[in-house]
Design an enzyme around this catalytic site. Structure first.
Site: not given
Ligand code: CP
Ligand code: NVA
Length: 305
Positions: A101, A128, A131, A221, A261, A289
């Site tokens: 990340r 991402h 996700q 988001d 998310c 996830r």
């Protein structure tokens, strides 16, 4: 050796293979079985931004699969103490997969260029992918066949939106972005979408109500992503009329799911009544996830399932 830096790295068939492993592992997990498909395999997590879901779900996934996981903090000197080339080559000598990340997408691309093990993007400014895979897996659980369904993303054309647009294009969902001018996909990304998913139905509009019409999923988001904190006031002004609230949800299909998310800012991009209401699938989405990343790790590392 397979990387996942963006969803351009996976075909629709690859995604279906990951979903199939995910489904199998999730069913077994629900039955109390944590199948050790990756004994002795080691995953390194290299994170330079905060994380709850991505970090913990990846670590838990590897533990469930019988492998090991190392969270590498600042003390390894990533990007500071030695070149990314040396760092990646050395870390690949010890690990089977690196989840990274980072602040800048170029950094994970450069890391992958020098690694001889798989590299997975755990979020960059541009993408991402893990996700988006978990999100579409969740929609498949809720709505069944995804072909032709519409996902409306209300908010910034950020990392999450870009990965979702690609995932939708690959799996045959229509994707509409509702956002103010200046916060939409750039031409380079639209060209990439057109090239990779020529049949994808992608639309961008400033009319949030029109965007959610006929949608089976309404997604939002945060307006200000990690690393954009100095733009917060400006973004709050720009996105004020792009909040997901009950009237907006009622313009979507009656069976529409609300997705986010997480982490969320209640009262900004979504009101509490929606994110905590009956149409919200955010906890199932976050839970997936774990299952999706188990499927992904098993598939990437060639586990015999
Ligand atoms: N959704 C998500 O990636 O959450 P984290 O930032 O907590 O990992
Ligand atoms: N767009 C958000 C997603 C967090 C999971 C960010 O980059 O901060």
């Amino acid at each position: 050796m397979q990387n996942l830096l963006t969803l351009s790295d996976l075909t629709a068939k690859d995604i279906e293979s990951v979903f199939a492993v995910t489904k199998d592992l999730k069913t077994k997990y629900r039955d109390g079985l944590r199948e050790p498909l990756l004994p002795g395999r080691v995953m390194a997590l290299l994170f330079e931004k905060q994380s709850l879901r991505t970090r913990v779900s990846f670590e838990t996934a590897m533990i469930n699969l019988g492998g090991g996981s190392l969270f590498l903090g600042r003390d390894v000197g990533w990007g500071e103490r030695e070149s990314i080339a040396d760092f990646g080559q050395v870390l690949s000598e010890y690990c089977d997969v690196i989840v990274c990340r980072t602040n800048s997408h170029e950094k994970v691309v450069e890391l992958a260029r020098h690694c001889s093990c798989s590299v997975v993007n755990g979020l960059t400014d541009l993408a991402h992918p893990c996700q988006a895979l978990a999100d579409l897996y969740t929609l498949r659980e809720i709505h069944g066949d995804l072909q032709g369904l519409k996902l409306a993303f209300v908010g910034d054309a950020n990392n999450v939106a870009r990965s979702l647009a690609l995932a939708c294009g690959k799996l045959g969902l229509r994707f509409t972005l509702a956002s103010p001018p200046g916060y939409r996909f750039d031409q380079a990304f639209l060209d990439l979408l057109a090239k990779e998913c020529p049949d994808a139905g992608i639309e961008q509009t400033a009319d949030a109500e029109a965007a959610v019409r006929d949608a089976s999923a309404v997604y939002t988001d945060v307006w200000t992503s990690m690393g954009q904190e100095e733009e917060r006031a400006e973004r709050e002004r720009a996105f004020r009329s792009f909040r997901v609230d009950a009237p907006l949800m009622s313009a979507a299909r009656p069976d529409a799911s609300f997705l986010h998310c997480l982490p969320a800012r209640r009262g900004e991009e979504v009101v509490a009544d929606v994110i905590d209401g009956p149409q919200s699938a955010v906890i199932q989405q976050a839970g997936n996830r774990l299952h999706l990343q188990k499927g992904l790790l098993a598939w990437l590392l060639g586990a015999k399932t």
